[in-house]
Structure formats: structure tokens, C-alpha cells
Write a protein that holds these residues in place. Structure first.
Motif, PDB file in Angstrom:
ATOM      1  N   LYS A  80       0.678  -1.369   0.090  1.00 21.03           N
ATOM      2  CA  LYS A  80       0.043   0.034   0.032  1.00 21.03           C
ATOM      3  C   LYS A  80       0.930   1.197  -0.017  1.00 21.03           C
ATOM      4  O   LYS A  80       0.533   2.189  -0.736  1.00 21.03           O
ATOM      5  N   ALA A  81       2.019   1.170   0.838  1.00 23.96           N
ATOM      6  CA  ALA A  81       2.803   2.334   0.919  1.00 23.96           C
ATOM      7  C   ALA A  81       3.542   2.618  -0.471  1.00 23.96           C
ATOM      8  O   ALA A  81       3.772   3.793  -1.014  1.00 23.96           O
ATOM      9  N   LEU A  82       3.908   1.224  -0.902  1.00 23.27           N
ATOM     10  CA  LEU A  82       4.474   1.774  -2.474  1.00 23.27           C
ATOM     11  C   LEU A  82       3.696   2.142  -3.500  1.00 23.27           C
ATOM     12  O   LEU A  82       4.061   2.802  -4.289  1.00 23.27           O
ATOM     13  N   SER A  83       2.150   1.754  -3.392  1.00 19.52           N
ATOM     14  CA  SER A  83       1.405   2.006  -4.364  1.00 19.52           C
ATOM     15  C   SER A  83       1.217   3.701  -4.476  1.00 19.52           C
ATOM     16  O   SER A  83       1.088   4.272  -5.434  1.00 19.52           O
ATOM     17  N   ILE A  84       1.397   4.322  -3.339  1.00 17.27           N
ATOM     18  CA  ILE A  84       1.383   5.640  -3.071  1.00 17.27           C
ATOM     19  C   ILE A  84       2.309   6.285  -3.458  1.00 17.27           C
ATOM     20  O   ILE A  84       2.331   7.326  -4.046  1.00 17.27           O
ATOM     21  N   GLU A  85       3.555   5.642  -3.331  1.00 16.38           N
ATOM     22  CA  GLU A  85       5.006   6.520  -3.902  1.00 16.38           C
ATOM     23  C   GLU A  85       4.762   6.327  -5.490  1.00 16.38           C
ATOM     24  O   GLU A  85       5.232   7.376  -6.187  1.00 16.38           O
ATOM     25  N   LEU A  86       4.083   5.291  -5.944  1.00 17.29           N
ATOM     26  CA  LEU A  86       3.884   5.251  -7.618  1.00 17.29           C
ATOM     27  C   LEU A  86       3.219   6.424  -8.116  1.00 17.29           C
ATOM     28  O   LEU A  86       3.195   6.428  -9.064  1.00 17.29           O
ATOM     29  N   LYS A 110      13.325  -2.930  -1.726  1.00 13.81           N
ATOM     30  CA  LYS A 110      12.304  -1.914  -1.528  1.00 13.81           C
ATOM     31  C   LYS A 110      12.383  -1.453  -3.307  1.00 13.81           C
ATOM     32  O   LYS A 110      11.488  -1.318  -3.796  1.00 13.81           O
ATOM     33  N   ALA A 111      13.514  -1.299  -3.740  1.00 13.75           N
ATOM     34  CA  ALA A 111      13.710  -0.774  -5.078  1.00 13.75           C
ATOM     35  C   ALA A 111      13.051  -1.927  -6.142  1.00 13.75           C
ATOM     36  O   ALA A 111      12.396  -1.517  -7.075  1.00 13.75           O
ATOM     37  N   LEU A 112      13.388  -3.115  -5.758  1.00  9.67           N
ATOM     38  CA  LEU A 112      12.952  -4.171  -6.581  1.00  9.67           C
ATOM     39  C   LEU A 112      11.449  -4.124  -6.349  1.00  9.67           C
ATOM     40  O   LEU A 112      10.901  -4.561  -7.477  1.00  9.67           O
ATOM     41  N   ASP A 113      10.513  -3.979  -5.442  1.00  5.75           N
ATOM     42  CA  ASP A 113       9.195  -3.978  -5.330  1.00  5.75           C
ATOM     43  C   ASP A 113       8.639  -2.919  -6.133  1.00  5.75           C
ATOM     44  O   ASP A 113       7.542  -3.049  -6.513  1.00  5.75           O
ATOM     45  N   LEU A 114       9.408  -1.722  -5.989  1.00  4.13           N
ATOM     46  CA  LEU A 114       8.726  -0.677  -6.872  1.00  4.13           C
ATOM     47  C   LEU A 114       8.861  -0.995  -8.370  1.00  4.13           C
ATOM     48  O   LEU A 114       7.715  -0.571  -9.024  1.00  4.13           O
TER      49      LEU A 114
END
Length: 743
Positions: A80-86, A110-114
Motif C-alpha cells: 500500500k505504501a509503495l502504491s502511494i509512492e508510485l 524496496k527498489a525491486l518491489d517498486l
């Protein structure tokens, strides 16, 4: 190139070169004998639910096999937090910049999940490349390959930079002295082969070929290198350039050494090769390099490639590993051919050239060399004419344009060092000086670097020119605006050691040590040990005492270094090695003070001061040795840290011993603390073997005898160490000093 590679690949492995291995056919799954039951539908009778599951009259119907329930292959943490960053990273450029920023913060997960989340809506090849490069630089090869396979599954097709980062990362090592692992070579060949398949979106270019060749060269795998070089086209896109030939020549040179200074892999596990075998192996490598150089010159004449100094230096260093003076002399021909610099000494074929003082090895391949001359008069033979002067290749039809000229290489520091080493091997110091003067003046105006001065110092060391070595370190290096390295002082002290018969050699060595004390924050213990050994070789008490007093400020620096360490240690292993060298030097210094006291080389008024200094240093060395033993955790450290001649003897004694044998050896040494007890036991053994044939050989100390630093001649009291010295023999006294410093 293909012809050279085809001749170089062994016959037994030629058919396996770059052949992809077929995968094993999967085994068929075992079929169940019983037929599965019919799936239930809505048209079945409702009363069937109440029917019994099975009855004795009907066979048992097996349920269909269900696929195993496994967890998801990839779990994205904090999605959820990564989706907000995207939401704020909708541009691929912004995404790649944010991924690089995340990697700089050491957060590769984290970079790979992004990238995984963003790969559904936008191209992320650049971001995936950044992650692959991060893992490769951290030497995490398997993680980088997993990212490479995952990006293909997510329809993020690798580009040319992806393959370049993979091949370049496979050549990285934890240290420059370590070779590349063989598994990295296999992975590099697999990646390079996958690029050459018809279904590959990216075809290999020369940069990918050079990266794959570099992996093989750093692993000293000559067969793998030739298998890749065999696929290089002769013309067009992807043909070899100067970097390609440089890597090939360096790989040939590296394979000539191997693990035990022996080139062939088949002989690496055999006995230590003889000098003749090493010479033959190196000569084969040089001959192979000459064949490659013919291909280089042919393309250089036609204007296909441009030669640079790195390529000339690679060929020159390959010639210098030979044991033949003909190959050393070819270095001068190589420089004249590619840089248009005239030879400063006649060729060895000239009758005026004297080579009787140089050790020579017969060249067995000279009788098999043949000469082949083309229409322009250039002799294309790897034997004797590979480095002759060449002319540019003229077109077959006459044209009005002016004839083309060759693009000669501009000499640099690498060329100057190579010429100095060649003259050093041929023992022609005047020729080296002539080249030095020629290249440092107009029109070249070359500014020598530290490596050039080191090569010049090696030449001075061979000629026993201690005065010139001291002048070069104290005057020439500062005039050039350069700071000497540790290797510079070691080579300069080597020149002084070879010139030991010179009465002023100790003054020149002192000048070198003074420069080291001013320029180096941490003096080199090995250089100081050589300086102290040079003073002991003079057998002059006044000079030895002067050297010991001169080293007093440096000793304080070393003691502070042993207590508190250095400001910026390179690594834990390097710091431990420096501490061992420092303790070894201090042991040698204690032994030098013992020599002064035992031989009574100092006045009686100064003996008390030297006794106090020796006791202080001996106690400090003991404390440092105990700390090193606790730090390393190895009981052999006491034997390995011995200085001078005791190093080799201690290693020979400890090698192959277990703990009990080592304790027994130390007990024997503790029983032999004086020469009297040792000689009494030896005399007792001889008396038992030959009764009455042995007389007492122990000479008591007379008025002019050697009393040493452990017995006072006036009051007969023992010194600080509690040991005694008897006998007039200087060799026995010297041996006792070594034994006392050892114990």
C-alpha cells in the motif's frame, strides 16, 4: 581471428566450444489406474447427496488430484505504501531516479518491489538495470541473475545495457589479486551464447564480446577465451578492435603463469615444473602472441583498427616474460614499429652488439620459422619479421589522392617503463638512460610518474648504484612533484644492500630513510629492517649505535601505531600484517642492541642506557606479541612473527607439528637457555659414545672475554634477562644472541 582461435583451441574440446547443453527430457507422470469420478453438476439428483460414498459392490472411485497449495512466488511487502509512492512516479525517468536513490540508501528490496509494481503499467528496463548493476557491484551474482530472469517474465525485455552490466559484473572480484571464479566464466559464456541465438532481441556487439573475453582473461581460461574469439567476424559490425586484441594478449600472458608459474592446466596438479619447462611454456605463449600481432598489423595497415599504447604495452609485456634475449630485443623493434622511435642500440644480429654477458636460452622454434612476403614487401611471419617497419597498404588501383600514412602511437609512461624493463633484462643501462633522455625531452616532453622512477631504481639496484638511488629519491622525485611509495623505498634500499662494500653506503641509506620519515605517516617496517641489517653488516659499533639512535623517533611512531592503530586501515588483514612486520622490526632492533652489548662495541659508560632501552623494548615486544596471539587466535603466531633468519627456521619447525610436538620443542628450548648447559649435554652424549675421548670444550670468560649484557665483569651479577654467555667464539656468541632474542 577465427583462424588463430581455431588453431589455438585444443582438438578434444573444439566440438564443445559454445555448444549449449540440451536439457534432460522430463519423465512422464505416473497415470492412476482408477478413473476419476465425474464432476458434480446442477442436473444431478438431489437424493444423491444422501447416497453412501461407497459400497462393497462398486469399486472405490478416487478423487481428482489437486494442485499443491503454494504461496505466491513474489510477496511485495508494504504494497500500500509503495502504491502511494508510485502515484508520483508516473514517468519512467522519475522512476529510475527514485530507484537509484533507493539503492544509494542500500534498500535493494524496496527498489525491486517498486519495479514489480510499476512494471504493470510502464517500461522499467532502466530501473531493473540499476538493480542488476547494484547486485553485481556487491558481488551478489545469483541475485542479479534472478532479477534478470524476473524482468523477462514481466515483459521487460533486456536491452544492450542489461547484458553489458551482467558481463561486466561477472568480471568483478573482491580483490585485484584474486582470479575470477570458473562458475562466472560459465555464466558469461551462457549469457553471450543466448545473445547469439536467432530469437534474441539484442545481438552481441564488440563491447559485449570484449566484456565476455575479459571475464575469461581474468580467470586465466584460455580455452574459453579462444572459443569466444572464434565467433568474432573479420569485417563489419562486431569485428575486433584494439581493446579486443589487448584483452587477448593479456590473457595469453596470464595463462603462461598459472598458479605455480606454469601455463598449462594439465600440469597444475603435477610436480613443480623445472626452469626448462617454464621457459618452454612462456616461449609458446610468446609465439602465439606474435601470431596475434600479425593480425593486428595487417588491420592497422589497412586502416581497420587504430593501435593505442595499451595494445603496444600488452604485446611488450608478453615479450618480456620470455627467457630469450631475442624477445627482449624485439621490444625495441615493437616501439620503433608502432611509435616511430629509433632504436638506441644496435640489434642483436649486428656484429657490433655484445651480448656475451647476458644469459641466453636456445630458441628451439627459430629453425621452424618461415618467411612469407606480400606484394608491398612486408614480411608476415611470426618468427623474425613481425616487428619490422611497415608501410601503409596502398590501393590496388592508382588514385590521385596522396598516399595514406599510418597513425603512429604517442609514447606514454607505460612505454617508458616497458623500455626500461627491457634494457634491464638485456643489461644495457646506457640504452635505458638514452631512452629516458629521449622521451623526457622535446618533442615528446614526457613527465615520468612513480612507476617510471621505480623501474629506474630497479636498474640502479642491479648496477649497485646506491648514490644515484639516494639522489633519485631525495631530489629527482620531489623535483617532479611526485610522492614516493613504499615500494620506492624498498627498491632503493635494495640498491644499497647490493652496494654494501661501498664505505658511504650507510649515509645514502640514511638519506632514503629520512625521506621516508618525512613523506610517509606510517614508516614501512620491512624497509627499516633492511636498513638495520645493512648497519649490522658493517660490524662497526659506532655506525650501528648511530643507526639505532637515528631510528629512535621512528620507533616511537611504530610503538604508537601498535598501541592505537592507523588512522585509516585498509582492511583487518592488512592491519594485522603491518603489526606483525612492526613487531618483527622491533625484535631485530633488540637483537642489534644485543650485538652491541655482547661484543662490547659501545663504551662502558653507555652500557646502562642500552640495557635500559633493551629491557623496555623487549617488554613492549612481549606485550604486543601476546595481543597479536589473542587477536589471531593461532598458536603459531609466535613462531611466524620472528624476525631475520629466525622466520624461515621457525616456519620450518612449526610446519607439520601438532600441539604436543610444539610444546615439547618449546620445553627443550627452555632447557637450553645457556650455551653451557647445551654443551654439557652434547659432551655428555659424546662421552657416553666414546668414553675418555672428549675433553671439556667450555671456555670460561677471561679478563678480555665476552661478558655480554647478562653478566657484569666487575661484580658477576646477572642482567635483566637472567642469562649468561661464555666462550670466545664470535659465531657462538652471535648464535646465542639470536637464540636469546628468540626465547
Amino acid at each position: 581471428m577465427r583462424a588463430i582461435a581455431g588453431d589455438a583451441i585444443p582438438l578434444q574440446s573444439r566440438h564443445l566450444a559454445l555448444t549449449p547443453h540440451l536439457s534432460r527430457r522430463p519423465t512422464r507422470r505416473t497415470v492412476s489406474i482408477a478413473a476419476p469420478g465425474r464432476p458434480r453438476n446442477d442436473f444431478d439428483d438431489a437424493s444423491s447427496d444422501k447416497a453412501p460414498l461407497s459400497s462393497p459392490a462398486t469399486p472405490t472411485v478416487l478423487a481428482p488430484l489437486q494442485p499443491p497449495q503454494t504461496k505466491s512466488a513474489i510477496e511485495i511487502s508494504n504494497q500500500k505504501a509503495l502504491s502511494i509512492e508510485l502515484r508520483y512516479l508516473k514517468d519512467p525517468v522519475k522512476l529510475s531516479e527514485h530507484v537509484m536513490y533507493t539503492l544509494r540508501n542500500n534498500q535493494p528490496d524496496k527498489a525491486l518491489d517498486l519495479c514489480r509494481l510499476a512494471s504493470k503499467t510502464m517500461p522499467c528496463v532502466v530501473s531493473f538495470n540499476a538493480i542488476i548493476d547494484f547486485y553485481m557491484r556487491k558481488l551478489r551474482v545469483n541475485d542479479a541473475l534472478k532479477v534478470y530472469n524476473e524482468m523477462k517474465k514481466r515483459a521487460q525485455f533486456p536491452d544492450s545495457y542489461t547484458y553489458m552490466m551482467l558481463l561486466r559484473g561477472l568480471s568483478l572480484r573482491s580483490h585485484v589479486t584474486l582470479p575470477v571464479r570458473q562458475e562466472n566464466v560459465a555464466k558469461a559464456i551462457a549469457i553471450y551464447t543466448s545473445m547469439s541465438t536467432p530469437s534474441s532481441r539484442v545481438k552481441p556487439r564488440i563491447i559485449h564480446t570484449n566484456a565476455a573475453l575479459n571475464v575469461c582473461a581474468l580467470a586465466n581460461d584460455l580455452d574459453a577465451m579462444w572459443s569466444i574469439a572464434a565467433q568474432i567476424p573479420e569485417h563489419g559490425d562486431g569485428s575486433a578492435d584494439s581493446v579486443t586484441y589487448t584483452i587477448i594478449l593479456n590473457c595469453i600472458r596470464g595463462s603462461a603463469f598459472g598458479k605455480d608459474d606454469f601455463g598449462t592446466k594439465a600440469d597444475l596438479h603435477s610436480a613443480i615444473p623445472s626452469l626448462d619447462q617454464i621457459a618452454v611454456t612462456r616461449q609458446k605463449a610468446v609465439s602465439e602472441g606474435r601470431r596475434v600481432w600479425l593480425d593486428v598489423i595487417r588491420k592497422w595497415r589497412s586502416g581497420t583498427i587504430a593501435i593505442d599504447e595499451d595494445l603496444v604495452g600488452a604485446m611488450g609485456r608478453l615479450l618480456l616474460i620470455s627467457k630469450s634475449i631475442q624477445d627482449w630485443d624485439s621490444v625495441l623493434d615493437l616501439v620503433a614499429q608502432t611509435m616511430k622511435i629509433e632504436r638506441q642500440v644496435p640489434s642483436i644480429s649486428d656484429p657490433d652488439r655484445n651480448i656475451q654477458h647476458v644469459p641466453q636460452i636456445a630458441d628451439e622454434e627459430s629453425s621452424h620459422r618461415e618467411e612469407e612476403t606480400d606484394e608491398a614487401g612486408f614480411t608476415a611471419s611470426p618468427a623474425a619479421s613481425a616487428f619490422k617497419t611497415v608501410t601503409p597498404l596502398q590501393p590496388s588501383t592508382p588514385t590521385r589522392r596522396a598516399p595514406s600514412s599510418l597513425a603512429y602511437v604517442k609514447p606514454g609512461n607505460q612505454t617508458l617503463s616497458m623500455l626500461t624493463e627491457a634494457c634491464q633484462a638485456m643489461r644495457t643501462p646506457k640504452t635505458a638512460t638514452a631512452y629516458w633522455t629521449l622521451l623526457t625531452s622535446a618533442p615528446y616532453d614526457l613527465k615520468p610518474d612513480v612507476m617510471n622512477f621505480n623501474a629506474q631504481l630497479k636498474l640502479l639496484a642491479i648496477n649497485r648504484s646506491s648514490r644515484a638511488a639516494a639522489k633519485l629519491v631525495s631530489q629527482d622525485l620531489p623535483a617532479a612533484g611526485l610522492e614516493p611509495r613504499i615500494s620506492t623505498f624498498r627498491i632503493a634500499l635494495r640498491a644499497c644492500q647490493r652496494d654494501v662494500k661501498n664505505s658511504n653506503v650507510l649515509e645514502y641509506a640514511t638519506t632514503i630513510i629520512d625521506v621516508m620519515a618525512k613523506t610517509c605517516p606510517d614508516p614501512d617496517p620491512q624497509t627499516l629492517t633492511e636498513y638495520l641489517s645493512l648497519a649490522l653488516a658493517t660490524n662497526d659499533g659506532e655506525k650501528i649505535a648511530r643507526v639505532i639512535d637515528h631510528l629512535d623517533p621512528i620507533v616511537h611512531t611504530l610503538r604508537s601505531r601498535l598501541n592505537y592503530g592507523t588512522d585509516a586501515p585498509i582492511s583487518e588483514a592488512a592491519d594485522l600484517r603491518d603489526r606483525r612486520d612492526a613487531v618483527s622490526f622491533l625484535r631485530t632492533l633488540v637483537g642489534a642492541i644485543d650485538v652491541l652489548l655482547s661484543r662490547r662495541l659501545v663504551p662502558d659508560s653507555d652500557r646502562a642506557a642500552y640495557f635500559s632501552r633493551r629491557g623496555d623494548l623487549s617488554a613492549f615486544v612481549s606485550r604486543c606479541s601476546e595481543r597479536l596471539e589473542r587477536k589471531t587466535g593461532r598458536w603459531e603466531s609466535r613462531e611466524e612473527n620472528k624476525g631475520g633468519e629466525d622466520i624461515g627456521r621457525g616456519r620450518r619447525q612449526v610446519k607439520g607439528m601438532n600441539r604436543a610436538e610444539w610444546e615439547k620443542m618449546k620445553l627443550k628450548k627452555s632447557q637450553d637457555r645457556t650455551w653451557e648447559e647445551r654443551e654439557r649435554r652434547v659432551l655428555g652424549r659424546e662421552e657416553r659414545l666414546n668414553p675418555g675421548a672428549v675433553k671439556d670444550k667450555i671456555n670460561r670468560v677471561g679478563e678480555k672475554g665476552v661478558s655480554g649484557g647478562w653478566r657484569n665483569r666487575e661484580n658477576g651479577a646477572k642482567g635483566a634477562s637472567g642469562m649468561e654467555i661464555t666462550g670466545r667464539d664470535e659465531g657462538r656468541v652471535r648464535g646465542f644472541v639470536d637464540s636469546a632474542s628468540e626465547l
